[in-house]
Structures are given as structure tokens and as C-alpha cells.
Design a protein around this motif. Structure first.
Motif, PDB file in Angstrom:
ATOM      1  N   ALA A  70       0.841  -1.199   0.000  1.00  0.00           N
ATOM      2  CA  ALA A  70       0.000   0.000   0.000  1.00  0.00           C
ATOM      3  C   ALA A  70       0.871   1.242   0.000  1.00  0.00           C
ATOM      4  O   ALA A  70       0.580   2.224  -0.668  1.00  0.00           O
ATOM      5  CB  ALA A  70      -0.911  -0.016   1.220  1.00  0.00           C
ATOM      6  N   LYS A  71       1.957   1.190   0.743  1.00  0.00           N
ATOM      7  CA  LYS A  71       2.848   2.344   0.842  1.00  0.00           C
ATOM      8  C   LYS A  71       3.474   2.659  -0.514  1.00  0.00           C
ATOM      9  O   LYS A  71       3.480   3.800  -0.961  1.00  0.00           O
ATOM     10  CB  LYS A  71       3.927   2.050   1.883  1.00  0.00           C
ATOM     11  CG  LYS A  71       4.871   3.196   2.103  1.00  0.00           C
ATOM     12  CD  LYS A  71       5.665   3.005   3.379  1.00  0.00           C
ATOM     13  CE  LYS A  71       6.580   4.200   3.581  1.00  0.00           C
ATOM     14  NZ  LYS A  71       6.957   4.409   4.954  1.00  0.00           N
ATOM     15  N   SER A  74       0.907   4.079  -2.849  1.00  0.00           N
ATOM     16  CA  SER A  74       0.435   5.420  -2.501  1.00  0.00           C
ATOM     17  C   SER A  74       1.500   6.482  -2.745  1.00  0.00           C
ATOM     18  O   SER A  74       1.207   7.667  -2.677  1.00  0.00           O
ATOM     19  CB  SER A  74      -0.036   5.455  -1.053  1.00  0.00           C
ATOM     20  OG  SER A  74       1.041   5.167  -0.198  1.00  0.00           O
ATOM     21  N   GLY A  99      -0.828  13.619   3.944  1.00  0.00           N
ATOM     22  CA  GLY A  99      -0.487  13.236   2.582  1.00  0.00           C
ATOM     23  C   GLY A  99       0.976  12.847   2.429  1.00  0.00           C
ATOM     24  O   GLY A  99       1.355  12.201   1.461  1.00  0.00           O
ATOM     25  N   THR A 101       2.470  10.881   4.453  1.00  0.00           N
ATOM     26  CA  THR A 101       2.666   9.569   5.091  1.00  0.00           C
ATOM     27  C   THR A 101       3.413   8.564   4.210  1.00  0.00           C
ATOM     28  O   THR A 101       4.327   7.894   4.697  1.00  0.00           O
ATOM     29  CB  THR A 101       1.297   8.985   5.512  1.00  0.00           C
ATOM     30  OG1 THR A 101       0.606   9.969   6.261  1.00  0.00           O
ATOM     31  CG2 THR A 101       1.469   7.744   6.360  1.00  0.00           C
ATOM     32  N   PRO A 102       3.065   8.422   2.916  1.00  0.00           N
ATOM     33  CA  PRO A 102       3.749   7.396   2.128  1.00  0.00           C
ATOM     34  C   PRO A 102       5.241   7.641   1.974  1.00  0.00           C
ATOM     35  O   PRO A 102       5.985   6.718   1.678  1.00  0.00           O
ATOM     36  CB  PRO A 102       3.073   7.497   0.750  1.00  0.00           C
ATOM     37  CG  PRO A 102       1.828   8.256   0.958  1.00  0.00           C
ATOM     38  CD  PRO A 102       2.019   9.116   2.158  1.00  0.00           C
ATOM     39  N   ARG A 104       7.240   9.009   4.369  1.00  0.00           N
ATOM     40  CA  ARG A 104       7.960   9.127   5.638  1.00  0.00           C
ATOM     41  C   ARG A 104       8.079   7.773   6.290  1.00  0.00           C
ATOM     42  O   ARG A 104       7.208   6.913   6.133  1.00  0.00           O
ATOM     43  CB  ARG A 104       7.191  10.048   6.602  1.00  0.00           C
ATOM     44  CG  ARG A 104       6.752  11.352   6.017  1.00  0.00           C
ATOM     45  CD  ARG A 104       7.921  12.243   5.624  1.00  0.00           C
ATOM     46  NE  ARG A 104       8.787  12.538   6.756  1.00  0.00           N
ATOM     47  CZ  ARG A 104       8.505  13.434   7.688  1.00  0.00           C
ATOM     48  NH1 ARG A 104       7.399  14.120   7.642  1.00  0.00           N
ATOM     49  NH2 ARG A 104       9.344  13.656   8.681  1.00  0.00           N
ATOM     50  N   SER A 105       9.184   7.581   7.021  1.00  0.00           N
ATOM     51  CA  SER A 105       9.279   6.338   7.786  1.00  0.00           C
ATOM     52  C   SER A 105       8.458   6.509   9.051  1.00  0.00           C
ATOM     53  O   SER A 105       8.180   7.616   9.485  1.00  0.00           O
ATOM     54  CB  SER A 105      10.734   6.027   8.105  1.00  0.00           C
ATOM     55  OG  SER A 105      11.063   6.532   9.375  1.00  0.00           O
ATOM     56  N   GLN A 152       1.124  14.197  -1.587  1.00  0.00           N
ATOM     57  CA  GLN A 152       1.639  12.849  -1.849  1.00  0.00           C
ATOM     58  C   GLN A 152       2.584  12.853  -3.047  1.00  0.00           C
ATOM     59  O   GLN A 152       3.237  11.862  -3.309  1.00  0.00           O
ATOM     60  CB  GLN A 152       0.472  11.883  -2.136  1.00  0.00           C
ATOM     61  CG  GLN A 152      -0.110  11.240  -0.898  1.00  0.00           C
ATOM     62  CD  GLN A 152      -1.307  10.361  -1.234  1.00  0.00           C
ATOM     63  OE1 GLN A 152      -2.448  10.808  -1.186  1.00  0.00           O
ATOM     64  NE2 GLN A 152      -1.055   9.109  -1.578  1.00  0.00           N
TER      65      GLN A 152
END
Lengths: 392, 366
Positions: A70-71, A74, A99, A101-102, A104-105, A152
Motif C-alpha cells: 500500500a505504501k 500510494s 499526505g 505519510t507514504p 515518511r518512515s 503525496q
């Protein structure tokens, strides 16, 4: 950039998409149109990995959906949801930051303000950054969600009814924003139920109905295709938006069908009112002679009404006059309206005649069947009078 | 670094406040002590592991016995201040274990409550919502009422009961690998109703042990031992850190599952992890302290008012605030004119406060 190859999706026993194949080039803005329940949203949910396909191959930005995490997906595909109800009062900026999130760790909590501010500037939402997102208006919230998707930094933007709950001003604003950010390597697919807006902003339309693609191509081609009428189960008429020059669709509801024919003589606004009234009432309408390019002639063309035209500012030739006479003789009633064509053949003798003045401030005169005089100045009067004439 | 700094400031402030609460609480009791004495005695109590050796212990169920290696840790005191022996004993062995356990349980319950409210997107969610507390209560009450039939101690039975119930609720609510949150909530409510019937029946059969059952059901920190603290600390702190690592995921999950998926969250896997984490942390707390309500419900709401909804700051501050809240509540519980279970204090303080939040519109549709 995007390709669906023989994709089928079902919810339990109900098949929603059947063997869909579609490919979208980089930089295109594609509109998905179709009636409610056609599967527009399902296509988007299949592309962003929310739904799994039963069969077929989906590739988005070089990644095969269903195979990658998913990551990973996205990072390339962002979705602007139709309606997001956000629990707890996050600020607009916090929403846009999600947005990121994908990219960043999980344990990296440092600020990532650059891309967030850039996305907010692009969507003109910087002034809303500290407002609670549940206090924003629908248009503002839609722009914040668009900013979240832009944060994103996606190659593909999916929009689910981005204009559904917006007023006309915000509809245009949001779609103009989308066309601004699409292009180059960024592609967008939007499910849009407003056909006129879809035609105005999208490069290409895909018409979906009953889980399949029914038509695909330029907005003009798709909207004027018979497939559109079949998909929506309704008669449609296409005209040109006078301002943007893009196609505009009008749906015609429940037009009764009558076998009686009415011929309209005269052009201009009066004739267009008469044509519209009679056509809606279900009569077979014919028109002529009118000058080519008259408003009544273009309306007749949209409605598929047989029309006899002559070049403007000239006397119609004998062939044209004969053709008009043939139409008026075949008609059960001839309606003569005040307008540029009225003088051409006002003395048709065979059919019963109704004189109507629907255009404006001229003399309000109407004569029925060569004898009785009554004033026909409104569409409803016209309808009633014609009914009476036909019954007698 | 705004968020990290804000989180640190709030955490440090609450941590200091927690120590103040601990010292004041340790000074209060049948024997009043002054704060400096308490501070010295508390520092004397702090010990660090000096050596670790593995020792074989016999363990097992019924006649099945086996020897398992158990780490044996010897501690060494760091400080040795002058404190009267009696005062040192009162603080070090009577009051501090209870205070430490209260802090730990409050920390655990507030953590689980924060996670559950975010998970369910529901203001009424608290750690017991998936049946952990009811399951633990069945285990504990069974041990009290039928001591001979249970092969384990009360804590083990409660811990196991809580986890088994949570897992059962999860299995009931899961279909085709998906666990809809609404189904989970309703399954939890139904299981809770069923288990409370079981508890009521056992209470009818309790006879002389009824008072003990009631005390446990209302939350009981009496006779707390350092051994309980030692057993619970690693579990609670470890799970808290795991959940903290997932706090960004919790934020995104609040947008709804489809949005979360589109933002790169593996939704079902994350939900499983959050559910398991908060179930274990709740079961651990309930096992040592009984059923203590309202901590997990109101503390997260209170902190959300102060620091906002971002879980990266909300989770650590709620946990610390939960610890402070339960230390204070337990101090009131044991020092009032009549000694009452701490659950009564948390409910009498918590329910009006929740109503206040309701009127403030902090708790409305989420």
C-alpha cells in the motif's frame, strides 16, 4: 501511465465491473462518466488498491496494483475522496501533512513542511492552515483534500466526484485547479457525474454503464454518441455551450409521443419557443423556411427536427419553397410565428393554421383555422389551442 | 521539529507532575510523613539490576510439571540517604508499590483508551470495549469463587481471560480477512453482556468470598507488591512504545479506512496490531488492579482538549496523565474516612467530568 486489462470486480455475488480494459497516457485528464451505479467509483477504488480485482491486470505508474505494498502504491497514486468526514478536530495543515505519510518512515516525526506548504499554496489553502477541518465549508474542505493528495506528490491523481457537493463557482475552481496540476508526467482520472463539466475540463471521456465501457473518446464524440442515451436510459440533446464552446447535454424526461405533425413557419425567438413547446408535447415537428443560421434552425438541428432553410437575406428559390410547402401540407397544423421566416409562406392553405406571437412585444394576434381569432402568446396557450384544433 | 518539541515539553511537564503526585501520595496515609523524608526514602528505593542469572523453576498445570529457566535479577540500591527504618519501610514496602502500580495501571488504561477511541472513531470507546475487562473479570472471579478448580493464580487467570475474550470477539467480527469496526463494537457489546451474566451467576454462588469479588470488580490496588510492578512494567512500557510507533498510522486511520489505504497504510494489518496491543496492555492492567473504569475514557478526552488530536503527542501525554490521575484517585481512595475501591473514585470523578465535556461539545459526533 495507467492500464487496466480485462479487469473484473464483484461485491460478493454482484458483479460490478466486467472485463474492463482501459489505458490512459501520461499527462491526460480522463473523465469517467455514466449513470449512478455504473462502476465509476469502483474503477477508482480498484486503481488505488482499496478493492481487489477478481481477474485482470492493473498497472499504475509502472506498479502492478495488488502486487506492491500500500505504501509503495500510494507514493505514486493519490486519491481525493468524495466525502471525508474527519473525526476529531484536525487542522487543515495536519490533514495535508497526512499526505506525506507514504514518503515518511514510521519513526520519522521531523517536520516535512516544504511539500505541505507547496501543496497548500497550489490549492490556495494556506490561509486555512490552522482552521479545524470540520469547520470548513464544502469547497474549502475539497481544496484541502486536493492539497493532501498533491502533498503525496503522485504521478496519478484519482478524484471521486470532486464537484459533487459544490456550488457552480467552486465546481469550476476545483476543476481548474486539477487541470492546472495535471499535465507533463501527472495524470488524472476523475469520476464526474456532471456531463457538461466533464466535457469542459477533461481531455477524454470514458462512458461506463452496467459495469462496462460503452464509449470512449473526445468529449464531443462520447456525448453525442447513442451510447449516452442508452447508458442513461433517457433522450439527450447536445448543444454547444455559448461561452466555452464545449458540448452541453440536456436530458429530456418522459417525452410523450404523438403521431400528429405540426409545421412551424417563422424563425427567431418566437419560433424556438414554439418548437420547444411542441417538441416537448411530443408532436412530430417540422420547420421552414427559415434563414440558415437562425436560432430556431440550430435548435431544430439539436432536436433532430426536419428543417428547410434558405440563405439569409435572400428570397427562397422555388425548390426551397416547394419543399416547405410539402412539409406544411403534410402537417396536421401549421403554426405561424412572428419572425424572419413568416413572410415566406404565410399563406399555406391546406393545413389548419395557428398564428402565434411568442417572441416579444409585437402585435398579439392569433388566428385559428383561418377564421376564429384568439390570442396565443404563451406556450401553454399554444398547446391548448393546438389540442382544440386537432380535436375539432 | 515543532511537533517533537511540543511532545517533549508536554511529556517532561507531565512527568514532573507525576513525580510530585507520587511524593505527595507517599506522604499521605495513617502515618503522615514530610515530603523531604518521603523523597529520600523514595530515592533509596530506586534500584538498578546488578546481576542476572538463570534459575530453573518448576512450573506447569496440574500433574504436568516441567522446569523452565527464569531470569533471576538481583538489584542494587543507587542511593542510601538517612531515613528512619520505620519510615523507609512505610514508604518503600507499603506505599510505593501501590503508588507505582497505580501509575502503571493508569498509564496502561489511558494508552489503551486513546488507541481504542481513535480505532473506533467513537468517543464512548474505552479499553473494555472489546470485552477485555469482562473476560478478565470472569477469570478473576472464577479464581476467587472456585479457588480449587483453577490451576493458576488470580492474575494469570484474569490476564488469560481478558485476552481469550478479546480474541474471541475479534474472530466473531472477522469475515474474509476484514474486521469492520462497527461489527467489532457490536460483538464486543454482546460478549460483554453475556460475560456479565456469567459473573452475576458466579457472584450468587460466591458465599463468603462475595466481598472479595466486589472489591476486585471495583478496582483494587490493595496489597500491591513490587513483584506485580516488576511483572507489568516491561509489558506495559514495551507495548506503549510499539503503539507510539504507530501513532501516525492512527492519525491517518481517523480519516477512514479507505483514505488510510490510499495513503499507504496496510489497514487490516495495522488494525490487528492496534487491537492486539491495546488488548494485552488492558489485560495486564486489569489483571493486577481489577476493573477500573473511566480512566481510559476521560483521560484521552481531557488531553485531546489540551494538546489536540494528533496521536503523536496525544498518546504519550494521555498515558502520563492517566498515571497521574490514577495515583491521585487511589490516594483519595485509601486516605478518605472510609477506605473505598479506587474504581468508585474514578467513576464519581469521571462521570461528571465526562458530562461536562459533553456539554462543552468536546465529545460529540466524531
Amino acid at each position: 501511465m495507467i492500464s487496466l486489462d480485462g479487469v473484473s470486480v464483484s461485491f460478493g455475488d454482484v458483479s460490478v465491473l466486467e472485463n474492463i480494459s482501459l489505458s490512459v497516457e501520461a499527462g491526460e485528464f480522463v473523465g469517467l462518466v455514466g449513470p449512478n451505479g455504473a462502476g465509476k467509483t469502483t474503477v477508482l477504488r480498484t486503481l488505488n488498491g482499496v478493492l481487489g480485482a477478481d481477474s485482470g491486470r492493473i498497472t499504475v505508474a509502472g506498479k502492478q496494483v495488488g502486487e506492491c505494498s500500500a505504501k509503495e502504491l500510494s507514493q505514486a497514486v493519490a486519491t481525493v475522496p468524495q466525502n471525508t468526514h474527519v473525526g476529531f478536530s484536525f487542522t487543515a495543515e495536519q490533514i495535508v501533512e497526512m499526505g506525506r505519510t507514504p514518503h515518511r518512515s514510521r519513526l520519522d516525526w521531523s517536520d516535512d513542511i516544504g511539500p505541505v506548504e507547496e501543496a497548500m499554496a497550489q490549492t490556495d489553502t494556506l490561509s486555512l492552515r490552522d482552521r479545524a477541518v470540520d469547520s470548513l465549508s464544502g469547497g474549502e474542505r475539497q481544496r484541502v483534500l486536493l492539497a493532501r493528495a498533491l502533498a503525496q506528490n503522485p504521478a496519478v491523481l484519482l478524484l471521486d466526484e470532486p464537484t459533487a457537493s459544490l456550488d457552480i463557482n467552486h465546481q469550476i475552481q476545483v476543476l481548474e485547479l486539477v487541470t492546472d496540476v495535471v499535465g507533463g508526467e501527472r495524470t488524472a482520472i476523475a469520476a464526474i457525474h456532471d456531463l457538461d463539466l466533464a466535457a469542459r475540463f477533461c481531455d477524454r471521456l470514458v462512458l461506463l454503464a452496467d459495469g462496462g465501457i460503452r464509449a470512449e473518446g473526445s468529449p464531443e464524440a462520447v456525448l453525442s454518441s447513442l451510447a449516452l442515451d442508452e447508458a442513461f436510459g433517457i433522450e439527450t440533446a447536445i448543444s454547444e455551450n455559448p461561452v466555452t464552446g464545449t458540448p452541453a447535454v440536456s436530458a429530456i424526461h418522459d417525452r410523450p409521443t404523438q403521431s400528429r405533425r405540426v409545421h412551424v413557419v417563422g424563425g427567431g425567438p418566437g419560433a424556438t419557443v414554439a418548437i420547444r413547446t411542441l417538441w416537448r408535447a411530443g408532436y412530430e415537428v417540422t420547420l421552414g423556411v427559415v434563414p440558415a443560421g437562425d436560432v430556431s434552425a440550430s435548435l431544430a438541428a439539436q432536436l433532430g427536427i426536419p428543417t428547410v432553410t434558405a440563405p439569409a437575406f435572400t428570397e427562397p428559390g422555388p425548390a426551397v419553397q416547394q419543399e416547405a410547402a410539402r412539409l406544411s401540407e403534410a402537417a396536421d397544423v401549421v403554426v405561424i410565428t412572428d419572425g424572419p421566416g413568416a413572410t415566406y409562406n404565410a399563406d399555406s392553405t391546406t393545413a389548419k393554421q395557428v398564428y402565434a406571437d411568442l417572441g416579444g412585444a409585437g402585435p398579439r394576434m392569433a388566428r385559428v383555422d383561418g377564421g376564429d381569432q384568439s390570442v396565443v402568446t404563451t406556450p401553454s396557450e399554444l398547446r391548448e389551442t393546438i389540442n382544440t384544433v386537432l380535436e375539432s | 521539529m515543532r511537533l517533537v518539541l511540543r511532545t517533549l515539553w508536554w511529556s517532561v511537564a507531565l512527568f514532573v507532575l507525576l513525580w510530585v503526585a507520587v511524593l505527595v501520595s507517599a506522604a499521605i496515609g495513617s502515618v503522615r510523613l514530610d515530603i523531604p523524608t518521603v523523597a529520600r526514602a523514595t530515592l533509596n528505593t530506586i534500584a538498578v539490576p546488578a546481576s542476572i542469572s538463570l534459575e530453573s523453576t518448576s512450573a506447569g498445570i496440574g500433574s504436568l510439571r516441567t522446569t523452565v529457566p527464569v531470569p533471576d535479577i538481583t538489584y542494587r540500591s543507587v542511593f542510601s540517604f538517612e531515613v528512619a527504618n520505620s519510615d523507609q519501610a512505610i514508604v518503600g514496602t507499603l506505599r510505593l508499590p501501590r503508588i507505582a502500580l497505580a501509575a502503571l495501571v493508569g498509564f496502561a488504561l489511558a494508552t489503551a483508551g486513546t488507541v481504542m477511541q481513535g480505532f473506533f472513531r467513537n468517543p464512548m470507546a474505552d479499553p473494555s470495549i472489546i470485552g477485555v475487562s469482562s473476560g478478565a473479570a470472569v477469570g478473576a472471579v472464577a479464581t476467587i469463587v472456585f479457588p480449587l478448580t483453577m490451576p493458576f493464580g488470580l492474575q494469570t487467570a484474569a490476564f488469560a481471560g481478558g485476552l481469550i475474550t478479546a480474541f474471541a470477539v475479534y474472530l466473531i467480527a472477522t469475515e474474509n480477512g476484514r474486521t469492520p469496526v462497527a461489527t467489532l463494537l457490536l460483538a464486543g457489546v454482546a460478549i460483554q453482556a453475556f460475560l456479565s451474566a456469567v459473573i452475576s451467576y458466579m457472584m450468587l454462588r460466591a458465599g463468603d468470598s462475595l466481598e472479595q469479588v466486589v472489591l476486585w470488580l471495583m478496582g483494587n490496588l490493595r496489597n500491591s507488591q513490587w513483584s506485580e510492578v516488576e511483572a507489568t512494567v516491561p509489558l506495559v512500557v514495551g507495548l506503549f512504545l510499539i503503539l507510539l510507533a504507530y501513532s501516525r498510522d492512527m492519525n491517518v486511520l481517523l480519516l477512514g479506512e479507505e483514505d488510510a489505504q490510499a495513503l499507504g497504510i496496510e489497514v487490516e494489518r495495522t488494525k490487528k496490531l492496534l487491537l492486539a496491543g491495546s488488548a494485552v496492555i488492558t489485560a495486564a492492567a486489569v489483571a493486577v488492579a481489577g476493573v477500573i473504569g473511566f480512566v481510559g475514557l476521560i483521560v484521552p478526552h481531557m488531553m485531546r482538549l489540551l494538546v489536540g488530536p494528533d496521536h503523536r503527542i496525544l498518546l504519550p501525554t494521555s498515558a502520563l496523565a492517566g498515571a497521574i490521575f490514577l495515583v491521585v484517585a487511589d490516594t483519595i481512595a485509601r486516605s478518605g474516612p472510609a477506605v473505598v475501591p479506587v474504581g468508585i473514585i474514578t467513576a464519581t470523578v469521571g462521570a461528571p467530568f465526562f458530562l461536562f465535556l459533553l456539554r462543552r461539545r468536546e465529545v460529540h459526533e466524531l
